[in-house]
Each structure stands twice: as C-alpha cells, then as structure tokens.
Design a protein around this motif. Structure first.
Motif, PDB file in Angstrom:
ATOM      1  N   ASP A   1       0.818  -1.218   0.000  1.00 47.16           N
ATOM      2  CA  ASP A   1       0.000   0.000   0.000  1.00 47.16           C
ATOM      3  C   ASP A   1       0.851   1.267   0.000  1.00 47.16           C
ATOM      4  OD1 ASP A   1      -2.298  -1.606   0.071  1.00 47.16           O
ATOM      5  OD2 ASP A   1      -2.290  -1.654   2.257  1.00 47.16           O
ATOM      6  N   ALA A   2       1.869   1.310  -0.847  1.00 49.43           N
ATOM      7  CA  ALA A   2       2.755   2.467  -1.022  1.00 49.43           C
ATOM      8  C   ALA A   2       3.567   2.792   0.230  1.00 49.43           C
ATOM      9  CB  ALA A   2       1.977   3.688  -1.498  1.00 49.43           C
ATOM     10  N   VAL A   3       3.747   1.821   1.109  1.00 48.12           N
ATOM     11  CA  VAL A   3       4.527   2.005   2.337  1.00 48.12           C
ATOM     12  C   VAL A   3       5.576   0.897   2.414  1.00 48.12           C
ATOM     13  CG1 VAL A   3       4.449   2.052   4.866  1.00 48.12           C
ATOM     14  CG2 VAL A   3       2.599   3.082   3.548  1.00 48.12           C
ATOM     15  N   VAL A   4       6.799   1.281   2.754  1.00 53.22           N
ATOM     16  CA  VAL A   4       7.888   0.326   2.966  1.00 53.22           C
ATOM     17  C   VAL A   4       8.097   0.225   4.477  1.00 53.22           C
ATOM     18  CG1 VAL A   4      10.330  -0.180   2.547  1.00 53.22           C
ATOM     19  CG2 VAL A   4       8.989   1.049   0.818  1.00 53.22           C
ATOM     20  N   THR A   5       8.070  -0.988   5.011  1.00 51.18           N
ATOM     21  CA  THR A   5       8.327  -1.180   6.443  1.00 51.18           C
ATOM     22  C   THR A   5       9.462  -2.189   6.607  1.00 51.18           C
ATOM     23  OG1 THR A   5       6.662  -2.930   6.629  1.00 51.18           O
ATOM     24  CG2 THR A   5       5.950  -0.683   7.144  1.00 51.18           C
ATOM     25  N   ALA A   6      10.175  -2.035   7.712  1.00 51.82           N
ATOM     26  CA  ALA A   6      11.286  -2.944   8.011  1.00 51.82           C
ATOM     27  C   ALA A   6      11.669  -2.790   9.473  1.00 51.82           C
ATOM     28  CB  ALA A   6      12.486  -2.630   7.119  1.00 51.82           C
TER      29      ALA A   6
ATOM     30  N   PRO B   1      24.169  -7.196  17.035  1.00 48.35           N
ATOM     31  CA  PRO B   1      23.563  -5.872  17.089  1.00 48.35           C
ATOM     32  C   PRO B   1      22.749  -5.717  18.375  1.00 48.35           C
ATOM     33  CG  PRO B   1      22.559  -7.199  15.355  1.00 48.35           C
ATOM     34  CD  PRO B   1      23.685  -7.990  15.918  1.00 48.35           C
ATOM     35  N   ASP B   2      22.839  -4.524  18.977  1.00 46.99           N
ATOM     36  CA  ASP B   2      22.149  -4.315  20.245  1.00 46.99           C
ATOM     37  C   ASP B   2      21.041  -3.253  20.162  1.00 46.99           C
ATOM     38  OD1 ASP B   2      23.891  -2.200  19.898  1.00 46.99           O
ATOM     39  OD2 ASP B   2      24.458  -2.091  22.017  1.00 46.99           O
ATOM     40  N   VAL B   3      20.749  -2.751  18.964  1.00 48.30           N
ATOM     41  CA  VAL B   3      19.683  -1.761  18.769  1.00 48.30           C
ATOM     42  C   VAL B   3      18.717  -2.289  17.710  1.00 48.30           C
ATOM     43  CG1 VAL B   3      19.149   0.593  18.040  1.00 48.30           C
ATOM     44  CG2 VAL B   3      21.217   0.147  19.369  1.00 48.30           C
ATOM     45  N   THR B   4      17.432  -2.264  18.035  1.00 48.76           N
ATOM     46  CA  THR B   4      16.397  -2.673  17.086  1.00 48.76           C
ATOM     47  C   THR B   4      15.463  -1.486  16.871  1.00 48.76           C
ATOM     48  OG1 THR B   4      16.510  -4.955  17.841  1.00 48.76           O
ATOM     49  CG2 THR B   4      14.530  -4.313  16.666  1.00 48.76           C
ATOM     50  N   ASP B   5      15.215  -1.168  15.602  1.00 47.86           N
ATOM     51  CA  ASP B   5      14.434   0.019  15.268  1.00 47.86           C
ATOM     52  C   ASP B   5      13.413  -0.300  14.172  1.00 47.86           C
ATOM     53  OD1 ASP B   5      13.641   2.680  15.243  1.00 47.86           O
ATOM     54  OD2 ASP B   5      15.356   3.363  14.069  1.00 47.86           O
ATOM     55  N   PRO B   6      12.116  -0.430  14.512  1.00 46.10           N
ATOM     56  CA  PRO B   6      11.105  -0.612  13.471  1.00 46.10           C
ATOM     57  C   PRO B   6      10.882   0.730  12.758  1.00 46.10           C
ATOM     58  CG  PRO B   6      10.104  -0.696  15.645  1.00 46.10           C
ATOM     59  CD  PRO B   6      11.561  -0.489  15.842  1.00 46.10           C
ATOM     60  N   VAL B   7      10.869   0.686  11.421  1.00 51.30           N
ATOM     61  CA  VAL B   7      10.738   1.917  10.640  1.00 51.30           C
ATOM     62  C   VAL B   7       9.769   1.727   9.481  1.00 51.30           C
ATOM     63  CG1 VAL B   7      13.049   2.773  11.201  1.00 51.30           C
ATOM     64  CG2 VAL B   7      12.719   1.330   9.197  1.00 51.30           C
ATOM     65  N   LYS B   8       9.300   2.863   8.969  1.00 56.02           N
ATOM     66  CA  LYS B   8       8.530   2.845   7.726  1.00 56.02           C
ATOM     67  C   LYS B   8       8.925   4.060   6.908  1.00 56.02           C
ATOM     68  CE  LYS B   8       4.244   5.339   8.700  1.00 56.02           C
ATOM     69  NZ  LYS B   8       2.796   5.273   8.656  1.00 56.02           N
TER      70      LYS B   8
ATOM     71  N   ARG C   1      10.932   9.004   6.572  1.00 56.19           N
ATOM     72  CA  ARG C   1      11.101   7.888   7.506  1.00 56.19           C
ATOM     73  C   ARG C   1      10.371   8.233   8.809  1.00 56.19           C
ATOM     74  NH1 ARG C   1      16.826   5.230   9.533  1.00 56.19           N
ATOM     75  NH2 ARG C   1      16.009   4.287  11.411  1.00 56.19           N
ATOM     76  N   SER C   2       9.655   7.220   9.341  1.00 61.19           N
ATOM     77  CA  SER C   2       8.966   7.392  10.622  1.00 61.19           C
ATOM     78  C   SER C   2       8.872   6.039  11.295  1.00 61.19           C
ATOM     79  CB  SER C   2       7.563   7.978  10.396  1.00 61.19           C
ATOM     80  OG  SER C   2       6.766   7.103   9.623  1.00 61.19           O
ATOM     81  N   THR C   3       8.323   6.054  12.510  1.00 65.36           N
ATOM     82  CA  THR C   3       8.093   4.824  13.246  1.00 65.36           C
ATOM     83  C   THR C   3       6.662   4.377  12.996  1.00 65.36           C
ATOM     84  OG1 THR C   3       9.643   5.532  14.955  1.00 65.36           O
ATOM     85  CG2 THR C   3       8.105   3.777  15.548  1.00 65.36           C
ATOM     86  N   PRO C   4       6.440   3.107  12.645  1.00 64.47           N
ATOM     87  CA  PRO C   4       5.071   2.637  12.413  1.00 64.47           C
ATOM     88  C   PRO C   4       4.195   2.884  13.640  1.00 64.47           C
ATOM     89  CG  PRO C   4       6.655   0.979  11.732  1.00 64.47           C
ATOM     90  CD  PRO C   4       7.423   2.036  12.464  1.00 64.47           C
ATOM     91  N   ALA C   5       2.933   3.154  13.402  1.00 66.57           N
ATOM     92  CA  ALA C   5       1.988   3.410  14.497  1.00 66.57           C
ATOM     93  C   ALA C   5       1.884   2.192  15.403  1.00 66.57           C
ATOM     94  CB  ALA C   5       0.614   3.746  13.938  1.00 66.57           C
ATOM     95  N   GLY C   6       1.845   2.400  16.710  1.00 66.42           N
ATOM     96  CA  GLY C   6       1.688   1.324  17.668  1.00 66.42           C
ATOM     97  C   GLY C   6       2.959   0.558  17.981  1.00 66.42           C
ATOM     98  N   VAL C   7       4.098   1.048  17.478  1.00 63.48           N
ATOM     99  CA  VAL C   7       5.366   0.359  17.706  1.00 63.48           C
ATOM    100  C   VAL C   7       6.284   1.287  18.494  1.00 63.48           C
ATOM    101  CG1 VAL C   7       7.388  -0.644  16.595  1.00 63.48           C
ATOM    102  CG2 VAL C   7       5.130  -0.964  15.591  1.00 63.48           C
ATOM    103  N   GLN C   8       6.979   0.709  19.454  1.00 63.89           N
ATOM    104  CA  GLN C   8       7.954   1.485  20.221  1.00 63.89           C
ATOM    105  C   GLN C   8       9.347   1.011  19.883  1.00 63.89           C
ATOM    106  OE1 GLN C   8       6.998   1.177  24.368  1.00 63.89           O
ATOM    107  NE2 GLN C   8       4.980   2.087  24.112  1.00 63.89           N
ATOM    108  N   SER C   9      10.253   1.941  19.741  1.00 68.89           N
ATOM    109  CA  SER C   9      11.653   1.595  19.462  1.00 68.89           C
ATOM    110  C   SER C   9      12.317   1.037  20.716  1.00 68.89           C
ATOM    111  CB  SER C   9      12.430   2.829  18.995  1.00 68.89           C
ATOM    112  OG  SER C   9      11.920   3.268  17.760  1.00 68.89           O
TER     113      SER C   9
END
Length: 191
Positions: A145-150, A165-172, A182-190
């Motif tokens: 839907d025109a969004v890239v998430t990882a 690796p000791d840092v995990t970062d959900p992004v979109k 670039r932003s953080t997906p809704a409902g997700v905490q870094s």
C-alpha cells in the motif's frame, strides 16, 4: 382427341441449359444486391473509441541496476525485494535490500528504491533508504500500500561486535512531498 386451349409450353421440360440460366440470373441478382446497399441510418450513435491502455512498465529488477555498493572482489546479494507504486505515478518501483556476499559475518544491508521510466532501457536508483555505511541489517521487510516497512538492527557504539547488534528500530518510509519520509510505524515502540 381434344386439343388443349393452351398450347404446350416449350419450357415445361427442364434441360441443363435452363438450370444454368437460372443459376446465372440468381448470381447476378445477389452480386447486384451486395453492390447496392442502403445508406447507413442517420440516427445511429457513433461508437466511442476506447482509450488506449497506458504503457505497462515492469517493476525494475535489482540485478539490472548498478547499485551504489562497493563490494570489492565479491558480488552483491539481493536479500529481499518488493514492488509497488510508491509515488502514485502509475509505474511500479522496486525496493531492494542488498549486501555484499561476505564469506563470514553479517554484512550490513543497503536499501535502495529503483525505478524505470517508460523511455529508459535500464532501471536506476532514485533513493537510498538505508546506507550500508550505517552498519544496519534489515528484517521484517515489506512493501504494501505504497509504504515500505522494516526492522533495522544496529549498534549503539563502535565497541559492539558485528555479530551482535544491540539496537532494534522498526521503521517505515512513505513518499510525501517529493521525498521518502522515515517514521516509526503506528503502535510500535523503538528499543
């Protein structure tokens, strides 16, 4: 013997020449009727012409692109890829997660957006979402839907070993106002 008031007609007995004359006359009538067609009805509505279909452009193949990734003597590995119309122009883009084909360890990933215009033979890189120099690896990658998430896995400092690796970062990433934001997906905490 009485005679008939109507003399016997000569053509009452059919002969092959009579059949030939009848067939020739019938063929002439058919040919003449096909040449003399009535005019088309004046009240008929014109048939609308269909709009030509837009040129279909295939999603770019990451193996056809010169990626800005310096792997030295080893090759490039396309780890994951996904396609979709990210910028709303009607043509699909491909997002590729790639890294160098290292024999040991976990090489960092690069994430690139590729496009192909209708007049260009080769696809090209139009954006770098993750630069391999940032030492991050990518998991949970999707294009929808025109969004890239990882999910990006990185390091809090240069002292952290490459194995762990000791840092995990959900992004979109989403195309907004001419750029990938670039932003953080809704409902997700870094973490």
């Amino acid at each position: 013997m009485q005679q008939s008031a109507v003399p016997e007609l000569a053509h009452a007995h059919t002969r092959p020449i009579h059949w030939l004359a009848t067939a020739t006359a019938l063929a002439g009538v058919v040919a003449l009727s096909s040449a003399l067609q009535p005019d088309a009805a004046r009240a008929a509505q014109p048939v609308p012409k269909a709009n030509p279909a837009p040129a279909v452009v295939a999603a770019p193949d990451p193996t056809e692109v010169d990626l800005p990734l310096d792997c030295g003597p080893v090759g490039v590995v396309v780890k994951k890829k996904g396609s979709g119309d990210l910028d709303g122009d009607g043509r699909p883009e491909t997002v590729a997660v790639v890294h160098c084909d290292a024999s040991m360890g976990t090489p960092p990933d690069g994430v690139y957006v590729l496009t192909r215009s209708t007049d260009a033979a080769q696809p090209r890189v139009v954006a770098t979402l993750v630069n391999p120099k940032d030492r991050e690896t990518v998991t949970d990658f999707t294009v929808r839907d025109a969004v890239v998430t990882a999910t990006l896995h990185g390091y809090s400092s240069a002292d952290v070993p490459n194995c762990c690796p000791d840092v995990t970062d959900p992004v979109k990433w989403q195309w907004k106002n001419g750029a990938f934001v670039r932003s953080t997906p809704a409902g997700v905490q870094s973490v």
